[in-house]
Write an enzyme that holds these catalytic residues in place. Sequence first.
Site, PDB file in Angstrom:
ATOM      1  N   GLU A 165      11.783  35.738  30.205  1.00 34.53           N
ATOM      2  CA  GLU A 165      12.600  34.327  30.210  1.00 34.53           C
ATOM      3  C   GLU A 165      11.448  33.346  31.254  1.00 34.53           C
ATOM      4  OE1 GLU A 165      13.885  31.181  29.454  1.00 34.53           O
ATOM      5  OE2 GLU A 165      13.794  31.702  27.521  1.00 34.53           O
ATOM      6  N   SER A 166      10.533  32.490  30.450  1.00 32.65           N
ATOM      7  CA  SER A 166      10.093  31.242  31.135  1.00 32.65           C
ATOM      8  C   SER A 166      10.853  30.572  32.560  1.00 32.65           C
ATOM      9  CB  SER A 166       9.159  30.397  31.006  1.00 32.65           C
ATOM     10  OG  SER A 166       9.566  29.862  30.014  1.00 32.65           O
TER      11      SER A 166
ATOM     12  N   CYS B  28       2.775  35.360  28.787  1.00 37.14           N
ATOM     13  CA  CYS B  28       3.895  35.229  28.365  1.00 37.14           C
ATOM     14  C   CYS B  28       4.205  33.768  29.221  1.00 37.14           C
ATOM     15  CB  CYS B  28       4.413  36.607  27.717  1.00 37.14           C
ATOM     16  SG  CYS B  28       5.274  35.218  26.591  1.00 37.14           S
TER      17      CYS B  28
ATOM     18  N   ARG C  43       5.800  26.492  24.166  1.00 40.07           N
ATOM     19  CA  ARG C  43       6.887  27.916  24.094  1.00 40.07           C
ATOM     20  C   ARG C  43       7.118  28.203  22.248  1.00 40.07           C
ATOM     21  NH1 ARG C  43      11.475  27.758  28.258  1.00 40.07           N
ATOM     22  NH2 ARG C  43      12.450  28.251  26.207  1.00 40.07           N
TER      23      ARG C  43
ATOM     24  N   ILE D 228       4.807  38.638  22.066  1.00 37.06           N
ATOM     25  CA  ILE D 228       6.054  38.589  21.462  1.00 37.06           C
ATOM     26  C   ILE D 228       5.973  37.020  22.314  1.00 37.06           C
ATOM     27  CG2 ILE D 228       8.441  39.675  22.113  1.00 37.06           C
ATOM     28  CD1 ILE D 228       6.668  41.960  22.996  1.00 37.06           C
ATOM     29  N   ARG D 229       6.870  36.206  20.610  1.00 34.72           N
ATOM     30  CA  ARG D 229       7.641  34.910  21.308  1.00 34.72           C
ATOM     31  C   ARG D 229       6.205  34.194  22.099  1.00 34.72           C
ATOM     32  NH1 ARG D 229      13.046  35.582  24.157  1.00 34.72           N
ATOM     33  NH2 ARG D 229      12.232  33.355  25.199  1.00 34.72           N
TER      34      ARG D 229
ATOM     35  N   HIS E  41       0.654  39.891  25.855  1.00 31.80           N
ATOM     36  CA  HIS E  41       0.948  41.258  26.638  1.00 31.80           C
ATOM     37  C   HIS E  41      -0.032  42.259  27.281  1.00 31.80           C
ATOM     38  CE1 HIS E  41       5.104  39.854  27.738  1.00 31.80           C
ATOM     39  NE2 HIS E  41       5.339  38.967  26.018  1.00 31.80           N
TER      40      HIS E  41
ATOM     41  N   GLU F  32      -0.078  44.023  29.678  1.00 32.08           N
ATOM     42  CA  GLU F  32       0.450  45.376  29.997  1.00 32.08           C
ATOM     43  C   GLU F  32       1.323  46.488  29.377  1.00 32.08           C
ATOM     44  OE1 GLU F  32       3.754  42.222  29.504  1.00 32.08           O
ATOM     45  OE2 GLU F  32       1.990  42.055  29.927  1.00 32.08           O
TER      46      GLU F  32
END
Length: 188
Positions: free
Chosen positions: A54-55, A82, A108, A134-135, A170, A172
């Site tokens: 969550e940024s 992300c 976002r 993802i989002r 992502h 990772e």
Amino acid sequence: MIKIGILNLQGDVSEHLEMTKKAIKKLKIEAEAIKVKKKDEIRSCDALIISGGESTVIGKLMEKENIIETIKKEKIPIMGTCAGMILLAKETDHKQPLLGIIDMKVQRNAFGRQRESFEEKIKILGKEFNGIFIRAPAVTRTGPKVKILSKLNDKIIAVKQGKNIALAFHPELGNDTLLHEHFIKEVL
């Protein structure tokens, strides 16, 4: 020997740590990957990875711990994925703490909310890569010194400025170390 820190405030920290270790092994170089949380730990790193999560939360924690100032002062190369992409931006569509290291504006949740998450084959660095979104954010504006590395459906999903790399997806969470290896080579 270089030291790559994985910012351990929130998000896919363990996954980035493992992927970075795999990339180091594949590159056959003297390096270590460690989790970092405090500004003194970050100061000792040659590079930093900021993961998804969550940024706004990560940004507030970075602000609270004076990590934003440390990163800017030390000019530490960063790969942001992300939420990390959002944090690297100069501007976003939401009021929150930002590093402002890459001259870009980021939207976002540009591909939708959690339930609209998806995987898609993308082209990046001249290769095919499995992007996990993802989002996911997207870049809506770049400055003249920003190089676009990849787009998906006309949305900018990967950029580079100097040694800093921002990815909307992502890497990772997959099995391909391509982007971690590329970042490490940039740092070297």
